[in-house]
Design a protein around this motif. Structure first.
Motif, mmCIF file in Angstrom:
data_model
loop_
_atom_site.group_PDB
_atom_site.id
_atom_site.type_symbol
_atom_site.label_atom_id
_atom_site.label_comp_id
_atom_site.label_asym_id
_atom_site.label_seq_id
_atom_site.Cartn_x
_atom_site.Cartn_y
_atom_site.Cartn_z
ATOM 1 N N ASN A 191 3.782 24.588 44.175
ATOM 2 C CA ASN A 191 4.532 23.416 44.606
ATOM 3 C C ASN A 191 5.572 23.016 43.557
ATOM 4 O OD1 ASN A 191 4.955 21.264 46.541
ATOM 5 N ND2 ASN A 191 4.041 19.910 45.028
ATOM 6 N N VAL A 192 5.199 23.060 42.281
ATOM 7 C CA VAL A 192 6.123 22.715 41.205
ATOM 8 C C VAL A 192 7.294 23.691 41.159
ATOM 9 C CG1 VAL A 192 6.368 22.662 38.684
ATOM 10 C CG2 VAL A 192 4.460 21.488 39.764
ATOM 11 N N LEU A 193 7.011 24.977 41.371
ATOM 12 C CA LEU A 193 8.047 26.004 41.266
ATOM 13 C C LEU A 193 8.785 26.265 42.573
ATOM 14 C CD1 LEU A 193 6.256 28.590 38.958
ATOM 15 C CD2 LEU A 193 8.047 26.953 38.339
ATOM 16 N N SER A 194 8.358 25.612 43.669
ATOM 17 C CA SER A 194 9.029 25.870 44.937
ATOM 18 C C SER A 194 10.444 25.321 44.888
ATOM 19 C CB SER A 194 8.250 25.258 46.100
ATOM 20 O OG SER A 194 8.300 23.853 46.028
ATOM 21 N N GLY A 195 11.347 26.095 45.335
ATOM 22 C CA GLY A 195 12.764 25.752 45.296
ATOM 23 C C GLY A 195 13.529 26.988 44.868
ATOM 24 N N ARG A 196 14.622 27.214 45.492
ATOM 25 C CA ARG A 196 15.371 28.461 45.305
ATOM 26 C C ARG A 196 15.798 28.713 43.860
ATOM 27 N NH1 ARG A 196 20.393 30.415 49.056
ATOM 28 N NH2 ARG A 196 20.548 32.484 48.159
ATOM 29 N N TYR A 197 16.104 27.664 43.119
ATOM 30 C CA TYR A 197 16.684 27.847 41.790
ATOM 31 C C TYR A 197 15.795 27.388 40.636
ATOM 32 C CZ TYR A 197 20.829 28.621 44.593
ATOM 33 O OH TYR A 197 21.713 29.108 45.512
ATOM 34 N N LYS A 198 14.663 26.789 40.924
ATOM 35 C CA LYS A 198 13.846 26.211 39.857
ATOM 36 C C LYS A 198 13.430 27.241 38.807
ATOM 37 C CE LYS A 198 12.015 22.243 42.326
ATOM 38 N NZ LYS A 198 10.809 21.610 42.871
ATOM 39 N N ASN A 199 12.989 28.409 39.242
ATOM 40 C CA ASN A 199 12.571 29.434 38.279
ATOM 41 C C ASN A 199 13.725 29.825 37.364
ATOM 42 O OD1 ASN A 199 9.998 29.618 39.458
ATOM 43 N ND2 ASN A 199 10.776 31.040 40.990
ATOM 44 N N LEU A 200 14.908 29.963 37.937
ATOM 45 C CA LEU A 200 16.074 30.355 37.146
ATOM 46 C C LEU A 200 16.516 29.234 36.206
ATOM 47 C CD1 LEU A 200 18.049 32.206 39.944
ATOM 48 C CD2 LEU A 200 16.676 33.214 38.115
ATOM 49 N N ILE A 201 16.420 27.999 36.670
ATOM 50 C CA ILE A 201 16.748 26.857 35.806
ATOM 51 C C ILE A 201 15.818 26.848 34.599
ATOM 52 C CG2 ILE A 201 16.718 24.327 35.631
ATOM 53 C CD1 ILE A 201 17.564 24.306 38.656
ATOM 54 N N LEU A 202 14.530 27.004 34.855
ATOM 55 C CA LEU A 202 13.559 26.994 33.757
ATOM 56 C C LEU A 202 13.807 28.145 32.797
ATOM 57 C CD1 LEU A 202 10.350 25.997 35.716
ATOM 58 C CD2 LEU A 202 11.751 24.562 34.234
ATOM 59 N N TRP A 203 14.088 29.322 33.327
ATOM 60 C CA TRP A 203 14.371 30.473 32.467
ATOM 61 C C TRP A 203 15.597 30.191 31.595
ATOM 62 C CZ3 TRP A 203 18.513 33.695 31.780
ATOM 63 C CH2 TRP A 203 18.278 34.836 31.007
ATOM 64 N N TYR A 204 16.620 29.573 32.182
ATOM 65 C CA TYR A 204 17.856 29.282 31.458
ATOM 66 C C TYR A 204 17.649 28.217 30.377
ATOM 67 C CZ TYR A 204 22.907 28.691 30.821
ATOM 68 O OH TYR A 204 24.180 28.632 30.305
ATOM 69 N N LEU A 205 16.716 27.308 30.607
ATOM 70 C CA LEU A 205 16.428 26.263 29.625
ATOM 71 C C LEU A 205 15.431 26.723 28.559
ATOM 72 C CD1 LEU A 205 16.115 23.114 31.933
ATOM 73 C CD2 LEU A 205 18.040 23.744 30.461
#
Length: 116
Positions: free
Chosen positions: A28-42
């Motif tokens: 649920n926390v990671l659901s979303g098209r870009y969340k994983n990529l945002i976290l990786w970028y941060l």
């Protein structure tokens, strides 16, 4: 089937399936098209909105704002506003977000190994 209400997980589900709750919560926390990529970028540095937008070229401003707000609401990222003109807003990983990094790293390794 996982029961999710408007405010999170149904209490009876959490009590009856504590083991599954962890998986469902993380999903649920990671659901979303870009969340994983945002976290990786941060992962390495805090970033401004414009930097994240430039990195994720195909995301609309509205979608990016929504994803960032959800991550902030889930306390995965922090949002710091500096009192400048114009205001400077910087996003970074919270302690909880840093705890997610091994999962993001494993996703990266899985993709390298099995993706095209």
């Amino acid at each position: 089937m996982v029961k999710i209400c408007n405010y999170g997980f149904d209490e009876s589900f959490v009590e009856e399936h504590r083991d599954m709750h962890g998986i469902a919560y993380t999903q649920n926390v990671l659901s979303g098209r870009y969340k994983n990529l945002i976290l990786w970028y941060l992962k390495e540095n805090d970033r401004r909105f414009g930097e994240i937008k430039k990195f994720l070229t195909s995301v609309s401003q509205g979608s990016l704002t929504k994803q960032l707000r959800e991550l902030e609401s889930d306390e995965i990222i922090t949002r710091t506003i500096y009192p400048e003109v114009p205001p400077k807003v910087v996003y970074g990983l919270s302690k909880k977000g840093k705890d997610l990094m091994p999962i993001i790293d494993m996703m990266e390794e899985f993709g390298k190994k099995h993706g095209r």
